[in-house]
Design an enzyme around this catalytic site. Structure first.
Site, PDB file in Angstrom:
ATOM      1  CB  THR B  25      -1.037  -0.038   1.149  1.00 35.46           C
ATOM      2  OG1 THR B  25      -2.041   0.939   0.897  1.00 35.46           O
ATOM      3  CG2 THR B  25      -0.428   0.216   2.502  1.00 35.46           C
ATOM      4  CB  CYS B  31      -4.458   5.202   6.518  1.00 30.98           C
ATOM      5  SG  CYS B  31      -5.529   6.383   5.697  1.00 30.98           S
ATOM      6  CG  HIS B  48      -4.987   1.729   3.320  1.00 35.25           C
ATOM      7  ND1 HIS B  48      -4.188   2.170   2.295  1.00 35.25           N
ATOM      8  CD2 HIS B  48      -5.193   2.812   4.095  1.00 35.25           C
ATOM      9  CE1 HIS B  48      -3.925   3.459   2.459  1.00 35.25           C
ATOM     10  NE2 HIS B  48      -4.535   3.882   3.544  1.00 35.25           N
TER      11      HIS B  48
END
Lengths: 208, 163
Positions: B25, B31, B48
């Site tokens: 990611t 996040c 995520h």
């Protein structure tokens, strides 16, 4: 709200981008004494995953100024430029000799503060032009600045807006300063409520 | 399950794969990227997450957006591939505070709250947290190698790190 077609909504938002970014780049061109070309602004309703990629990829390193806006229009304003552009901007306002600095993307504290102030002035010009056009009061927060991956910077507004929906309304303007190889983005993300306020007000102005 | 060399996980999304795949990611800010993996079968998944708890938010139709529901849904995805929760281990990264906000409001400290919520959910599910690279004030790109079960962390101006 049925007064306008979807294309007209988008046109109205693009007009916001045009006016805001036009005014902001005028302020910028005075600061650095160069001609700036502004591309046709983009306005779209996009998914958060696409928001990460708007400035050429989530991993692209950019210098970003982040401002919260409140009062009549709420949302987020971002001014993002490449590190090269940030360096040229800082050098030109601080009268650094560009030859010493041209490959140096590390900024000292004074330079970071100078860049933050440049961002503050430019975003201020953007917001004040749309504020006077719409007759709305827009209060910007103090500017927050960081140099990091575009995706990580954009995650901040993405998280804020994800509380209400999975999409964001994005008004994006790109500028280029050809003789100096500089470019950057203005990004305005109003909340959904503010978006309707803008449409209503500007829609009326555009459609007498 | 998706097979491929590099599998990208978007915001508020999850993917499951198996060795020799790499699950990645890009540009994690506040996040948190949560990797759950089974060393035996070399099957792993990544979620995520953007926000801590689904019950705090009205718009919660996408469970992968939240730490509590996202981690649980990832265990469900892994279960469908035949991996029992008992065999899972976790590695996490992200949860930065990207801007030095002066404000004390909760939304500015979302990174820390995300990390806490992930840890709490892992505890509830009794999944051991093997390692983490969390907090601070910078973005991260993470890559999980299903073969070696190592998580590579890349950040701007920093040496890559393996946890």
């Amino acid at each position: 709200m049925e007064k306008f077609s979807k294309e007209e909504y988008i046109d109205i938002l693009k007009e916001i981008g045009n006016i805001g970014a036009g005014n902001a780049t005028t302020a910028l061109s005075f600061m650095i004494d160069s001609r700036i070309d502004l591309s046709v602004p983009k306005a779209e309703v996009i998914d958060f995953n696409k928001l990460m990629d708007i400035t050429g990829g989530a991993e692209q390193v950019v210098a970003g100024i982040y401002i919260d806006i409140s009062r009549d229009i709420e949302g987020v304003m971002l001014f993002m430029v490449s590190c090269e552009t940030a360096r040229i901007l800082v050098d030109s306002v601080m009268h650094n000799d560009p030859k010493d600095q041209v490959t140096n993307f590390m900024f000292n504290e004074i330079e970071l503060s100078a860049f933050t102030e440049i961002g503050n002035i430019i975003t201020g010009a953007y917001l004040s032009s749309i504020s006077s056009l719409l007759g709305f009061t827009i209060i910007p927060s103090v500017p927050y600045m960081t140099i990091d991956m575009a995706g990580a910077i954009l995650s901040v507004p993405a998280i804020e807006f994800s509380k209400k929906s999975d999409t964001a309304i994005l008004i994006e303007s790109e500028f280029k300063i050809n003789n100096k190889k500089m470019d950057g983005y203005f990004v305005l993300i109003p909340t959904e409520e503010s978006y309707y306020k803008i449409i209503e007000k500007l829609g009326v102005l555009m459609k007498p | 399950m998706i097979l491929g060399n590099r599998i990208r996980v978007g915001m508020a999304d999850a993917r499951v794969s198996v060795a020799p795949s790499i699950i990645t990611t890009l540009g994690l800010g506040s996040c948190v990227g949560v990797v759950l993996y089974d060393e035996q079968s070399k099957i792993a998944g990544m979620v995520h997450i953007m926000l801590p708890y689904s019950n705090e938010i009205a718009e919660n139709s996408n469970g992968y957006k939240f730490a509590d529901t996202g981690v649980k849904m990832l265990t469900d995805l892994l279960f469908k591939e035949g991996v029992s929760v008992k065999n899972l281990k976790a590695k996490i990264a992200g949860g930065a505070q990207m801007f030095k906000f002066n404000s004390n409001s909760d939304s500015m400290k979302i990174g820390n709250r995300n990390i806490e919520a992930v840890k709490l959910t892992l505890e509830e599910l009794e999944i051991p947290l093997v390692s983490e690279d969390t907090g601070k004030d910078y973005g991260r790109t993470i890559e999980f190698d299903c073969e070696t079960c190592k998580l590579l962390i890349k950040a701007v101006g920093k040496e890559p790190k393996i946890i």
